[in-house]
Design a protein around this motif. Structure first.
Motif, PDB file in Angstrom:
ATOM      1  N   SER A  16       0.854  -1.185   0.000  1.00 14.19           N
ATOM      2  CA  SER A  16       0.000   0.000   0.000  1.00 14.19           C
ATOM      3  C   SER A  16       0.891   1.236   0.000  1.00 14.19           C
ATOM      4  CB  SER A  16      -0.938   0.024   1.208  1.00 14.19           C
ATOM      5  OG  SER A  16      -0.198   0.129   2.393  1.00 14.19           O
ATOM      6  N   SER A  21      -4.459   3.941   3.065  1.00 11.36           N
ATOM      7  CA  SER A  21      -5.115   3.229   1.963  1.00 11.36           C
ATOM      8  C   SER A  21      -5.511   1.802   2.344  1.00 11.36           C
ATOM      9  CB  SER A  21      -4.218   3.209   0.726  1.00 11.36           C
ATOM     10  OG  SER A  21      -3.056   2.457   0.972  1.00 11.36           O
ATOM     11  N   LEU A  22      -5.165   1.383   3.559  1.00  8.76           N
ATOM     12  CA  LEU A  22      -5.563   0.055   4.016  1.00  8.76           C
ATOM     13  C   LEU A  22      -6.979   0.106   4.575  1.00  8.76           C
ATOM     14  CD1 LEU A  22      -2.258  -0.961   5.817  1.00  8.76           C
ATOM     15  CD2 LEU A  22      -3.036  -1.640   3.539  1.00  8.76           C
TER      16      LEU A  22
END
Length: 114
Positions: A16, A21-22
């Motif tokens: 990532s 963005s996880l």
């Protein structure tokens, strides 16, 4: 690393650009896998690189530094994220936590922490 008695791993097993963005499901998938690794390895101490990582793993908020609970029988220490994107602390402030970790690792497991 293992020659020095150290191991490195992560919770999320996909690339990532940043932790932001996880997704929650990425952590939900990774937590049982990491817990199984820790139970198998049976470390004396575990250090999490990043408050967010530990909070996602444990499901609770935390402060940096030693934690009261144990994990798979091991003491737990939470470090500030070492990413260059973590601009909330200076490099010297981050190093301070690593120095604290070094001293904490020298404490007997039964020593009072915090």
């Amino acid at each position: 690393m293992l020659d020095w008695g150290l191991g490195l791993t992560d919770i999320v097993k996909r690339w990532s650009a940043s932790a932001s963005s996880l997704r929650a499901r990425d952590y939900r998938r990774g937590v049982p896998l990491l817990l199984a690794k820790l139970q198998q390895a049976a470390p004396r101490a575990i250090a999490f690189n990043g408050k967010l990582a530990y909070e996602k793993f444990s499901g609770r908020r935390c402060s940096l530094g030693p934690q009261k609970e144990t994990l798979a029988g091991a003491r737990v220490f939470v470090l500030p994220c070492t990413s260059g994107r973590n601009g909330s602390m200076t490099r010297d402030q981050k190093f301070g936590y690593f120095r604290q970790l070094a001293g904490w690792l020298k404490l007997p497991s039964s020593a009072e922490e915090g």
